[in-house]
Design an enzyme around this catalytic site. Structure first.
Site, PDB file in Angstrom:
ATOM      1  N   LYS A  76      18.395  69.837  75.196  1.00  0.00           N
ATOM      2  CA  LYS A  76      18.614  69.040  74.000  1.00  0.00           C
ATOM      3  C   LYS A  76      19.240  69.936  72.934  1.00  0.00           C
ATOM      4  CE  LYS A  76      16.033  65.798  71.001  1.00  0.00           C
ATOM      5  NZ  LYS A  76      14.708  65.255  70.684  1.00  0.00           N
ATOM      6  N   SER A 151      14.509  60.248  70.664  1.00  0.00           N
ATOM      7  CA  SER A 151      15.723  60.916  70.268  1.00  0.00           C
ATOM      8  C   SER A 151      16.348  61.758  71.385  1.00  0.00           C
ATOM      9  CB  SER A 151      15.443  61.839  69.077  1.00  0.00           C
ATOM     10  OG  SER A 151      14.532  62.854  69.432  1.00  0.00           O
ATOM     11  N   SER A 175       9.833  60.909  71.566  1.00  0.00           N
ATOM     12  CA  SER A 175      11.239  61.216  71.847  1.00  0.00           C
ATOM     13  C   SER A 175      11.518  61.790  73.228  1.00  0.00           C
ATOM     14  CB  SER A 175      11.792  62.164  70.788  1.00  0.00           C
ATOM     15  OG  SER A 175      12.051  61.459  69.600  1.00  0.00           O
TER      16      SER A 175
END
Lengths: 488, 480
Positions: A76, A151, A175
């Site tokens: 990420k 996310s 997330s």
């Protein structure tokens, strides 16, 4: 190679069926060919990937490979990578190249894993649909008109579309788990403090936790082994030694007590999703687990509590983005005030600004007691609910999300509807507990996740329950049809 | 109207740790800009604070030094405001749960009397960086070397009543922290900075008047001047029937005045909340006991002991106990010479006089305590007079050796040979017929004064080396 699990790839590299360079090239080729559809990566540095893969091959040849040596892993874009842009999905950090690695990245580098690329995400990890990225929305590989969740939407989509064998994510309110559920993969948010936060761009410091996202619980265990552990440079990281999360995989579920919070099965839960969850629970029961109804009486307070604490912490964590030292800076500021206001006006997106405003308000003189302080008190009650529950059961189970993935754009103008997406996942962050999502069925071709919440530092048990479930089911082996090579 | 001044001080004390409070960067003064700023100090994304254990230890030492409650569970908070030299956009400080709670502190005033001053609290926090407005052509340079330097903010009760008391308080504080060796106390380098809260009220009133806060005053002298100026300013306003505005002011040493800070420089809502990146600091009995056991004798204790053990007055004891180095010096002199009163006198008058004149610290004193003790011994055993001793001390200061070496080399040994002295006494009497006449005509009382003339003449004749006691005895015998 691209459709194999991490466990299989580890074996393949060890047995010299293929090299890390070959493996990495395979994923680079897929990313180059397919990611224009998904937009799951923000940055991919092919030269660096192949250099790392080459180094890994040498290490394998020299016979001193570690478990993940040569395995390409997507990260990420919230984890700082030395010499490689770390944008956090924001214009604010579009030009930011950290001169250091996050502890988590350093762990993977030490292990000899290959940084395959940096994945798309909601800006500063704020969002549940990955539509809040400066780099554009991510599509769900199961149906590109759907959101992948957020996310960590880029990580989830990349793994689901087999553009990466595994990825890392972060979970502040769901997330990791929510996009894992939406994209039909497995993801675990460990206990708060299990994985170092150093070098991970902060959203809400008391809630943020990094974890692995992969096709299976076993793969998550392999990654978590490399991620978990005490970091003296993160004061909130636990000194408790990390376990070998692979060691306990396969243990019997006989006698396991699974708590089903009645609050997680009430109104608001999609019927078809509920059916998938019930079927999954029956499978666990068939393996010897006992299902026990429990209650988390303060569940109705998790959303308001979370949406005070998280924005409050975020509002000050994001103060450092001021255009003075790094990141975006507005052109030709006339004075300090202009520098601050225009830099932040231009650098942050709408959702980030919304949370900064909410958080600033919640911490303001005159409102602090009514909002932030009260929220902290409620947070303790929510935590106590879980402590009480874990005196009766070993694991808590329920849906990860109220329903499967929704359409891109469906909720992007309705923040409250978006916030409701996290209704089942927020509590684990507020309580600091580990939570996992495993694929548990398809509803109209859209994946559904079973959420398992464990006691503090009980990741090994969670992973084993997930693993046993995946031994008996094949939801985790389904691949989206949009991804070439996918079989539904 | 008669006004009473009410003063409370907030002192920012820089703790003498080698590294910063939340990062491993060095804290050395005067380094090239931004060479002592790490990714943590620069507030790079993802960086986290790690608390310096020594800073905690020093804060606890201070707390024990003022007999304060130690916060068993102290919490760091974020104090939020935007400024370019504050990289994170917040300062990590302590707000609701400071590490040091209420304590008291004894200060010594010029007249030798003591007063007890309350300390409200002391808390740990990080310093900000420095904005450099010169040399950047209308822009501002930022030096983050100082960002993250550990500070202990010590907040007093509004117990001080005038500038002299405020200065006495600061001096006592300075003495305490340098005794504890938790700060170098170097005010010129900003190791001890002071915010002054000051208000006036009608004498006899219990209510507090509206206060002004004077920021960042960094010397004893400026504190005194700033307070005197501010008292005058507020009294003028009140006498004219006006009202003092609660505000933050700056002391300008060049103009010797205080003036309001621009309103922009004063943030109002700091949005304090507990710092989630740090755990609460939990302190147990064992930790406190270990630190207490290792504390040195503190200035107040030493002062009291000097009074009791050596029979010194409060004032002398206060001066000598001001610093650990000076107190140790004094006690070594006493041990060597055996007479505390003469030792106290010599250390205060001759030694401190020389040190001040030559702007030398006690640590760099060219005359060791043992050497000074040796000199005083020569006074006590009548080898030299007190007056000659001053010459010897000068020579010792210049590096001419020990007292004995100087006395020997310069032939300063006191003349105690009765034959030689008698000859000198006779010579003086023979040459002072009129004075002898006067003396013999005088009564007992007056004779005591007149004899001084003869003693002086003999001393002159002996170039100061005659044993004064023997000269007196001889004169008494001969002047009949």
């Amino acid at each position: 190679m691209y459709d194999k699990s991490v466990a299989q790839l580890v074996a393949g590299l060890r047995d010299k069926q293929f090299s890390s360079v070959e493996l990495s090239r395979c994923f680079l080729e897929r990313i180059a060919r397919l990611d224009s559809t998904y937009n799951s990566f923000i940055s991919v540095d092919e030269t660096a990937v192949l250099a790392a893969a080459g180094a890994a091959d040498k290490r394998i040849a020299a016979g001193n490979a570690a478990t993940l040596t040569g395995i390409p892993i997507a990260h990420k874009d919230i984890f700082c990578t030395d010499g490689m842009r770390t944008s956090c999905g924001s214009r604010m950090l579009d030009n930011f190249v950290p001169p250091y690695d996050a502890t988590l990245i350093a762990h993977f580098n030490r292990e000899g894993a290959v940084v395959l690329g940096k994945t798309n995400m909601d800006e500063f990890a704020m969002g549940s649909s990955n539509e809040n990225s400066f780099y554009g929305a991510v599509s769900n590989p199961w149906d590109t008109s759907l959101v992948p969740g957020g996310s960590s939407g880029g990580s989830a989509a990349a793994v689901a579309a087999m553009l990466a064998p595994a990825a890392t994510g972060t979970d502040t309110g769901g997330s990791i788990r929510q996009p894992a559920a939406f994209c039909g993969i497995t993801g675990i948010k460990p206990t708060y403090g299990r994985v170092s936060r150093l070098g991970m761009v902060a959203f809400a410091s008391s809630l943020d936790q990094a974890g692995p996202m992969a096709h299976s619980a076993e793969d998550c265990a392999l990654l978590l082994n490399c991620m978990a552990g005490h970091d003296p440079l993160d004061s909130t990281s636990s000194e408790l030694p990390a376990e070998d999360y692979c060691a306990g995989l396969g243990g019997s579920l006989q006698g396991l007590r699974i708590g089903l919070p009645r609050e997680y099965f009430g109104d608001g839960l999609d019927t078809a999703t509920a059916r998938c969850i019930q079927d999954s629970l029956k499978e666990l029961e068939a393996q010897g687990a006992t299902l026990v109804e429990v209650s988390l009486p303060h569940s109705h307070l998790t959303i308001p509590t979370y949406y005070i604490i998280a924005p409050a912490e975020a509002s000050t964590n994001l103060s450092r983005f001021d255009g003075v030292r790094y990141g975006h800076r507005c052109a030709n500021p006339v004075d300090l005030h202009d520098l601050y206001t225009r830099t932040r006006e231009e650098g942050f997106g709408a959702e980030v600004k919304r949370r900064i405003l909410v958080g600033t308000y919640a911490l303001s003189a005159g409102y602090y007691d009514a909002y932030y302080k009260k929220a902290q008190q409620v947070r303790r009650l929510i935590k106590q609910d879980f402590v009480d529950c874990f005196s009766q059961v070993d694991v808590i189970a329920g849906p990860t999300t109220p329903g499967p993935a929704f359409a891109l754009g469906a909720k992007s103008d309705d923040p409250l509807a978006m916030y409701l997406e996290d209704i089942y996942t927020l509590a684990a962050n507020l309580a600091g507990l580990p939570g996992m999502s495993v694929p548990a069925g398809l509803v109209g071709g859209r994946p559904v996740g079973l959420q398992l919440i464990g006691n503090y530092f009980d990741e090994a048990r969670l992973l084993n329950v997930g693993h046993r479930f995946q031994q008996a089911t094949d939801w985790h082996q389904r691949r989206p049809a949009t991804a070439p090579g996918g079989t539904q | 109207m008669q006004w009473e001044t009410v003063i409370g001080l907030e002192v920012h004390l820089q703790l003498a740790t080698c590294s910063k409070i939340f990062s491993g960067s060095a804290t050395t003064f005067g380094a090239e800009p931004n060479t002592q700023a790490s990714a943590v100090d620069l507030a790079m994304p993802g960086m986290l604070p790690v608390l310096n254990a020594k800073a905690v230890r020093y804060a606890v030492m201070f707390g024990l030094g003022i007999g304060a409650e130690i916060g068993r569970r102290s919490v760091f908070d974020r104090k939020n405001y935007f400024y370019p030299d504050l990289p994170k956009g917040y300062q990590i400080s302590q707000f609701e749960a400071p590490i040091v709670g209420r304590g008291t502190f004894e200060i010594q005033l010029e007249d030798g009397s003591t007063r007890s001053i309350g300390i409200t609290r002391a808390h740990l926090e990080e310093d900000a960086g420095k904005s450099l407005h010169e040399d950047f052509h209308g822009q501002t340079g930022i030096d983050l070397n100082r960002a993250g330097t550990p500070l202990l903010e010590i907040v007093s009760e509004p117990d001080l009543r005038n500038a002299a008391e405020a200065v006495a308080y600061l001096k006592a504080l300075h003495s305490l922290v340098t005794y504890l060796e938790i700060s170098d106390g170097n005010m010129a380098e900003g190791s001890m900075r002071c915010d002054i809260n000051i208000s006036l009220r009608p004498k006899g009133s219990d209510a507090l008047g509206t206060r002004a806060e004077i920021k960042n005053v960094n010397s004893f002298r400026f504190v005194e001047k700033a307070i005197r100026h501010e008292i005058e300013r507020q009294a003028d306003i009140l006498e004219d029937g006006g009202r003092v505005v609660q505000e933050t002011r700056l002391y300008d040493a060049d103009l010797d005045e205080t003036r309001p800070m621009r309103s922009k420089e004063v943030a109002n809502d700091y949005r304090y909340f507990p710092e989630p990146d740090l755990l609460p600091v939990v302190i147990d009995d064992e930790y406190i006991e270990a630190i207490a056991a290792g504390l040195p004798e503190l200035p107040a204790q030493k002062r009291h002991r000097f009074v009791e053990q050596y029979g010194l007055g409060n004032y002398d004891a206060n001066v000598l106990a001001d610093s650990r180095a000076l107190a140790n010096y004094f006690e070594t002199v006493v041990t060597r010479c055996g007479d505390a009163k003469i030792a106290a006198n010599w250390v205060q008058v001759e030694l401190l006089g020389q040190l001040n004149r030559s702007e030398t610290g006690i640590e760099d004193c060219p005359v060791s305590a043992v050497a000074l003790g040796g000199l005083i011994q020569r006074i006590l055993d009548n080898s030299i007079s007190g007056k000659i001793a001053k010459q010897v001390f000068e020579a010792m200061w210049q590096g001419e050796g020990s007292a004995d070496q100087v006395i020997e080399a310069r032939g300063l040994k006191q003349v105690s040979d009765s034959g030689a002295l008698e000859a000198m006494v006779d010579q003086v009497i023979a040459g002072s017929a009129s004075q002898v006449e006067q003396y013999l005509a005088a009564d007992e009382e007056r004779r005591k004064k007149l004899v001084g003339f003869f003693v002086g003449q003999v001393m002159k004749l002996s170039r100061g080396q005659a044993n004064p006691q023997m000269v007196n005895e001889l004169l008494a015998k001969k002047l009949v």
